[in-house]
Design a protein around this motif. Structure first.
Motif, PDB file in Angstrom:
ATOM      1  N   SER A 169       0.850  -1.188   0.000  1.00 15.50           N
ATOM      2  CA  SER A 169       0.000   0.000   0.000  1.00 15.50           C
ATOM      3  C   SER A 169       0.886   1.238   0.000  1.00 15.50           C
ATOM      4  O   SER A 169       2.119   1.136   0.038  1.00 15.50           O
ATOM      5  CB  SER A 169      -0.936   0.007   1.214  1.00 15.50           C
ATOM      6  N   MET A 170       0.249   2.397  -0.020  1.00  9.95           N
ATOM      7  CA  MET A 170       1.025   3.632  -0.055  1.00  9.95           C
ATOM      8  C   MET A 170       0.200   4.805   0.448  1.00  9.95           C
ATOM      9  O   MET A 170      -1.030   4.751   0.504  1.00  9.95           O
ATOM     10  CB  MET A 170       1.528   3.910  -1.473  1.00  9.95           C
ATOM     11  N   ILE A 171       0.911   5.836   0.839  1.00 11.40           N
ATOM     12  CA  ILE A 171       0.308   7.116   1.209  1.00 11.40           C
ATOM     13  C   ILE A 171       0.820   8.142   0.212  1.00 11.40           C
ATOM     14  O   ILE A 171       2.023   8.198  -0.055  1.00 11.40           O
ATOM     15  CB  ILE A 171       0.707   7.539   2.638  1.00 11.40           C
ATOM     16  N   ILE A 172      -0.085   8.927  -0.352  1.00 17.98           N
ATOM     17  CA  ILE A 172       0.362  10.027  -1.200  1.00 17.98           C
ATOM     18  C   ILE A 172       0.310  11.311  -0.380  1.00 17.98           C
ATOM     19  O   ILE A 172      -0.534  11.468   0.509  1.00 17.98           O
ATOM     20  CB  ILE A 172      -0.460  10.134  -2.503  1.00 17.98           C
ATOM     21  N   VAL A 173       1.241  12.195  -0.667  1.00 17.14           N
ATOM     22  CA  VAL A 173       1.436  13.380   0.173  1.00 17.14           C
ATOM     23  C   VAL A 173       1.756  14.578  -0.705  1.00 17.14           C
ATOM     24  O   VAL A 173       2.476  14.452  -1.700  1.00 17.14           O
ATOM     25  CB  VAL A 173       2.628  13.177   1.147  1.00 17.14           C
ATOM     26  N   HIS A 174       1.223  15.726  -0.345  1.00 15.69           N
ATOM     27  CA  HIS A 174       1.732  16.960  -0.944  1.00 15.69           C
ATOM     28  C   HIS A 174       1.598  18.093   0.062  1.00 15.69           C
ATOM     29  O   HIS A 174       0.847  18.005   1.027  1.00 15.69           O
ATOM     30  CB  HIS A 174       1.037  17.286  -2.269  1.00 15.69           C
ATOM     31  N   ASN A 175       2.374  19.130  -0.159  1.00 14.12           N
ATOM     32  CA  ASN A 175       2.353  20.284   0.741  1.00 14.12           C
ATOM     33  C   ASN A 175       1.541  21.421   0.134  1.00 14.12           C
ATOM     34  O   ASN A 175       1.352  21.495  -1.083  1.00 14.12           O
ATOM     35  CB  ASN A 175       3.774  20.770   1.030  1.00 14.12           C
ATOM     36  N   HIS A 176       1.042  22.291   0.998  1.00 12.44           N
ATOM     37  CA  HIS A 176       0.369  23.519   0.585  1.00 12.44           C
ATOM     38  C   HIS A 176       1.210  24.692   1.084  1.00 12.44           C
ATOM     39  O   HIS A 176       1.114  25.070   2.254  1.00 12.44           O
ATOM     40  CB  HIS A 176      -1.047  23.590   1.168  1.00 12.44           C
ATOM     41  N   PRO A 177       2.052  25.266   0.230  1.00 13.67           N
ATOM     42  CA  PRO A 177       2.930  26.361   0.670  1.00 13.67           C
ATOM     43  C   PRO A 177       2.178  27.555   1.250  1.00 13.67           C
ATOM     44  O   PRO A 177       2.701  28.265   2.102  1.00 13.67           O
ATOM     45  CB  PRO A 177       3.674  26.749  -0.615  1.00 13.67           C
ATOM     46  N   GLY A 178       0.947  27.771   0.798  1.00 14.64           N
ATOM     47  CA  GLY A 178       0.172  28.903   1.302  1.00 14.64           C
ATOM     48  C   GLY A 178      -0.352  28.717   2.710  1.00 14.64           C
ATOM     49  O   GLY A 178      -0.824  29.668   3.335  1.00 14.64           O
ATOM     50  N   GLY A 179      -0.286  27.478   3.224  1.00 16.62           N
ATOM     51  CA  GLY A 179      -0.704  27.221   4.598  1.00 16.62           C
ATOM     52  C   GLY A 179      -2.115  26.695   4.755  1.00 16.62           C
ATOM     53  O   GLY A 179      -2.506  26.281   5.846  1.00 16.62           O
ATOM     54  N   SER A 180      -2.908  26.683   3.677  1.00 13.65           N
ATOM     55  CA  SER A 180      -4.279  26.185   3.768  1.00 13.65           C
ATOM     56  C   SER A 180      -4.286  24.663   3.831  1.00 13.65           C
ATOM     57  O   SER A 180      -3.503  23.994   3.153  1.00 13.65           O
ATOM     58  CB  SER A 180      -5.089  26.645   2.555  1.00 13.65           C
ATOM     59  N   LEU A 181      -5.203  24.117   4.630  1.00 11.99           N
ATOM     60  CA  LEU A 181      -5.358  22.665   4.715  1.00 11.99           C
ATOM     61  C   LEU A 181      -6.587  22.178   3.951  1.00 11.99           C
ATOM     62  O   LEU A 181      -6.885  20.988   3.952  1.00 11.99           O
ATOM     63  CB  LEU A 181      -5.468  22.235   6.181  1.00 11.99           C
ATOM     64  N   GLU A 182      -7.282  23.079   3.309  1.00 17.72           N
ATOM     65  CA  GLU A 182      -8.506  22.724   2.596  1.00 17.72           C
ATOM     66  C   GLU A 182      -8.168  21.993   1.299  1.00 17.72           C
ATOM     67  O   GLU A 182      -7.455  22.520   0.444  1.00 17.72           O
ATOM     68  CB  GLU A 182      -9.300  23.992   2.267  1.00 17.72           C
ATOM     69  N   PRO A 183      -8.658  20.755   1.117  1.00 11.04           N
ATOM     70  CA  PRO A 183      -8.402  20.048  -0.146  1.00 11.04           C
ATOM     71  C   PRO A 183      -9.101  20.754  -1.304  1.00 11.04           C
ATOM     72  O   PRO A 183     -10.283  21.099  -1.204  1.00 11.04           O
ATOM     73  CB  PRO A 183      -9.010  18.658   0.092  1.00 11.04           C
ATOM     74  N   GLY A 184      -8.367  20.975  -2.376  1.00  9.57           N
ATOM     75  CA  GLY A 184      -8.959  21.581  -3.559  1.00  9.57           C
ATOM     76  C   GLY A 184      -9.571  20.525  -4.458  1.00  9.57           C
ATOM     77  O   GLY A 184      -9.406  19.319  -4.246  1.00  9.57           O
ATOM     78  N   GLU A 185     -10.277  20.970  -5.482  1.00  6.10           N
ATOM     79  CA  GLU A 185     -10.897  20.035  -6.419  1.00  6.10           C
ATOM     80  C   GLU A 185      -9.846  19.171  -7.104  1.00  6.10           C
ATOM     81  O   GLU A 185     -10.047  17.968  -7.313  1.00  6.10           O
ATOM     82  CB  GLU A 185     -11.703  20.815  -7.461  1.00  6.10           C
ATOM     83  N   ALA A 186      -8.700  19.778  -7.443  1.00  4.45           N
ATOM     84  CA  ALA A 186      -7.623  19.008  -8.073  1.00  4.45           C
ATOM     85  C   ALA A 186      -7.095  17.933  -7.129  1.00  4.45           C
ATOM     86  O   ALA A 186      -6.768  16.820  -7.562  1.00  4.45           O
ATOM     87  CB  ALA A 186      -6.492  19.939  -8.502  1.00  4.45           C
ATOM     88  N   ASP A 187      -7.023  18.240  -5.830  1.00  2.38           N
ATOM     89  CA  ASP A 187      -6.568  17.248  -4.846  1.00  2.38           C
ATOM     90  C   ASP A 187      -7.500  16.039  -4.826  1.00  2.38           C
ATOM     91  O   ASP A 187      -7.054  14.887  -4.759  1.00  2.38           O
ATOM     92  CB  ASP A 187      -6.510  17.868  -3.445  1.00  2.38           C
ATOM     93  N   LEU A 188      -8.797  16.304  -4.871  1.00  2.00           N
ATOM     94  CA  LEU A 188      -9.786  15.224  -4.853  1.00  2.00           C
ATOM     95  C   LEU A 188      -9.712  14.393  -6.131  1.00  2.00           C
ATOM     96  O   LEU A 188      -9.790  13.157  -6.092  1.00  2.00           O
ATOM     97  CB  LEU A 188     -11.190  15.807  -4.679  1.00  2.00           C
ATOM     98  N   GLN A 189      -9.539  15.060  -7.261  1.00  2.00           N
ATOM     99  CA  GLN A 189      -9.457  14.348  -8.538  1.00  2.00           C
ATOM    100  C   GLN A 189      -8.220  13.455  -8.599  1.00  2.00           C
ATOM    101  O   GLN A 189      -8.292  12.304  -9.055  1.00  2.00           O
ATOM    102  CB  GLN A 189      -9.448  15.356  -9.689  1.00  2.00           C
ATOM    103  N   VAL A 190      -7.097  13.983  -8.142  1.00  2.35           N
ATOM    104  CA  VAL A 190      -5.856  13.204  -8.150  1.00  2.35           C
ATOM    105  C   VAL A 190      -5.979  11.994  -7.227  1.00  2.35           C
ATOM    106  O   VAL A 190      -5.549  10.883  -7.568  1.00  2.35           O
ATOM    107  CB  VAL A 190      -4.668  14.093  -7.731  1.00  2.35           C
ATOM    108  N   THR A 191      -6.578  12.194  -6.067  1.00  4.82           N
ATOM    109  CA  THR A 191      -6.752  11.085  -5.118  1.00  4.82           C
ATOM    110  C   THR A 191      -7.632  10.000  -5.722  1.00  4.82           C
ATOM    111  O   THR A 191      -7.325   8.803  -5.630  1.00  4.82           O
ATOM    112  CB  THR A 191      -7.374  11.593  -3.804  1.00  4.82           C
ATOM    113  N   SER A 192      -8.730  10.405  -6.335  1.00  2.93           N
ATOM    114  CA  SER A 192      -9.635   9.443  -6.964  1.00  2.93           C
ATOM    115  C   SER A 192      -8.927   8.677  -8.076  1.00  2.93           C
ATOM    116  O   SER A 192      -9.062   7.449  -8.191  1.00  2.93           O
ATOM    117  CB  SER A 192     -10.860  10.176  -7.523  1.00  2.93           C
ATOM    118  N   LEU A 193      -8.153   9.388  -8.884  1.00  7.18           N
ATOM    119  CA  LEU A 193      -7.402   8.746  -9.967  1.00  7.18           C
ATOM    120  C   LEU A 193      -6.420   7.720  -9.421  1.00  7.18           C
ATOM    121  O   LEU A 193      -6.314   6.600  -9.940  1.00  7.18           O
ATOM    122  CB  LEU A 193      -6.654   9.814 -10.768  1.00  7.18           C
TER     123      LEU A 193
END
Length: 230
Positions: A169-193
């Motif tokens: 298994s695996m965990i995918i990770v990315h940082n938000h340099p702006g400091g927000s923790l809110e997942p964006g639409e692109a984050d959700l799409q990438v996770t689903s993919l």
């Protein structure tokens, strides 16, 4: 400020550390121990104060480069490398602690390492953490740097690494340099993919973490992973 040699022994950083332990030192005193000496007309504690002022504290120190350190009067190339080496040792200690844990049940050490590793970065970084069947880390790979979207994520490359590592298994990770923790639409799409692509190869995406320098967000703990799997 008094010249260091004129200060009482118990107030000099090195002597204080020898008498009471390094835990008794303030941040400026710890930096003074590493810097060792000041400049003409300026004590090493004053150099440490200027360094902390320039970086706005330790968190800023994690983002500073060798070149930027050397721009501070009293900090040579050698001192800059020594400071950076200390910070790197701290990161590696956190990684070794994380590698000993079930990072799904106990993600804290992994998160602390990630906050040091990619939290201070000014660009987004996308990492894959490959795990064995006990949820211990096999390896961590930086897959790309830049804004995350569907056109930048190549599941075949990420999963090729998983197969090479014999990851379960695996965990995918990315940082938000702006400091927000809110997942964006692109984050959700990438996770689903990634969930769909990995499932075809019998590999589970356990979680997707968003990392900032001081906090983190888990898709799994928020229930998003289950929603995307259904």
């Amino acid at each position: 400020m008094a010249i260091m040699k004129e200060m009482p022994g118990c107030e000099r950083p090195r002597e204080k550390a020898m008498m009471f332990g390094v835990g008794s030192l303030s941040t400026r005193e710890l930096l003074a121990v590493l810097l060792r000496n000041g400049t003409k007309g300026e004590s090493v504690l004053e150099v440490a104060d200027r360094l902390l002022m320039r970086t706005d504290g330790l968190k800023g120190l994690e983002r500073i480069s060798r070149r930027e350190l050397c721009e501070i009067r009293g900090i040579s190339d050698v001192k800059a490398i020594e400071l950076l080496a200390c910070m790197e040792l701290n990161k590696r200690t956190l990684y070794e602690k994380a590698a000993e844990q079930d990072v799904i049940a106990q993600p804290e050490h992994l998160v602390k390492w990630l906050q040091k590793e990619i939290g201070p970065c000014v660009q987004e970084k996308f990492l894959a953490v490959y795990l064995d069947n006990s949820h211990h880390i096999l390896s961590v790979r930086t897959m790309f740097v830049g804004t995350i979207n569907m056109s930048h994520v190549y599941p075949r490359d990420i999963l090729r690494e998983a197969l090479q590592e014999s990851a379960v298994s695996m965990i995918i990770v990315h940082n938000h340099p702006g400091g927000s923790l809110e997942p964006g639409e692109a984050d959700l799409q990438v996770t689903s993919l990634m969930i769909r692509s990995a499932s075809l190869m019998g590999i589970k995406i356990d979680d997707h973490l968003i990392i900032t320098q001081s906090s983190w967000f888990s898709f799994s703990r928020a229930g998003i992973m289950d929603e995307l799997r259904n």
